[in-house]
Design a protein around this motif. Structure first.
Motif, mmCIF file in Angstrom:
data_model
loop_
_atom_site.group_PDB
_atom_site.id
_atom_site.type_symbol
_atom_site.label_atom_id
_atom_site.label_comp_id
_atom_site.label_asym_id
_atom_site.label_seq_id
_atom_site.Cartn_x
_atom_site.Cartn_y
_atom_site.Cartn_z
ATOM 1 N N SER A 109 104.840 28.575 33.078
ATOM 2 C CA SER A 109 103.551 28.516 33.212
ATOM 3 C C SER A 109 102.715 29.569 32.566
ATOM 4 N N ASN A 177 100.507 22.329 39.573
ATOM 5 C CA ASN A 177 100.973 22.721 38.193
ATOM 6 C C ASN A 177 102.277 23.794 38.310
ATOM 7 N N VAL A 208 99.900 23.588 31.828
ATOM 8 C CA VAL A 208 100.926 23.220 31.140
ATOM 9 C C VAL A 208 102.432 23.856 31.489
ATOM 10 N N ASP A 215 106.694 20.205 25.898
ATOM 11 C CA ASP A 215 105.820 21.274 26.470
ATOM 12 C C ASP A 215 105.728 22.626 25.900
#
Length: 234
Positions: A109, A177, A208, A215
């Motif tokens: 992340s 997330n 994301v 991704d």
């Protein structure tokens, strides 16, 4: 007592092979998270748990501490993350470090900002056991998320007494997330849901999590746009 950052990075990855060492804008993916932790004033030391020699060397080169090679039983895709963090923290404490808070950052992340880490840490007060991060969910269980019930019918996941006619009027829900987790040391073993949990909200564009090639490409794009914006503000 110290605030310790943990970064858990396996060598194996099915969705994006070798993703933690894959180059992203000039440096390995994991290096971005280590740099963010180093820039956060709340964090006193950064520890990486990995089963992979290349990840370990990159982490050390970036200034993180890699105290051991993670045992194989904690390096499978089925191994729970909390068990990995607790294993790492127990080892750090055994070396004589007095830990007050644990900040876990997911290396997949990298779009988080330093303020996201600092703000999440600041939310961990005496009345909170754990802080998690998330963003407003695209789908809502009260409006457009469905599941199969025991009788075989498809129904909304959560139903209210009155009909919910739009997502905007449905109760707010969030998607985790996995970017930042913050615990007191003495609440770490409680996990996420056994105590008092708070959520620090992040925007979707910083949330994301790299699980597949799409991704990764999206992160590259968003990170490139952010760099262009920063360059234009100089």
């Amino acid at each position: 007592m110290k605030t310790i950052c943990t970064i858990c990075a396996r060598g194996g990855s099915k969705g994006v092979p070798r993703k933690n060492v894959r180059p992203l804008w000039g440096k390995p993916l994991i290096a971005h998270t280590i740099a963010q932790a180093q820039a956060c004033n709340f964090i006193d030391a950064i520890y990486v748990s990995t089963d992979d020699d290349e990840i370990a060397q990159i982490a050390r080169d970036c200034g993180a501490i890699v105290p051991f090679k993670r045992p194989a039983e904690l390096a499978t895709s089925e191994a729970g993350k909390l068990a990995v963090i607790v294993h790492l923290i127990n080892h750090v404490e055994a070396s004589g470090v007095d830990i007050g808070r644990v900040v876990d950052l997911d290396p997949t992340s990298p779009l988080r900002e330093i303020d996201d880490i600092s703000n999440a840490v600041s939310m961990l007060d005496a009345d909170t056991d754990v802080v998690i991060t998330g963003y407003p969910a695209d789908k809502n269980p009260y409006f457009n998320m469905v599941e199969a019930k025991e009788d075989g019918n498809i129904r909304l996941v959560r139903q209210l007494e009155g009909e919910v006619l739009s997502r905007q009027v449905a109760p707010a829900v969030y998607s985790m997330n996995g970017s930042v987790y913050v615990w007191h040391r003495n609440t770490l073993e409680s996990g996420l849901w056994s105590g008092r949990t708070r959520l620090y909200e992040m925007p979707h564009e910083r949330s994301v999590d790299i699980d597949n090639e799409i991704d990764f490409k999206l992160v590259e794009l968003l990170m490139g746009e952010a760099r262009e914006k920063d360059a234009g503000n100089d």
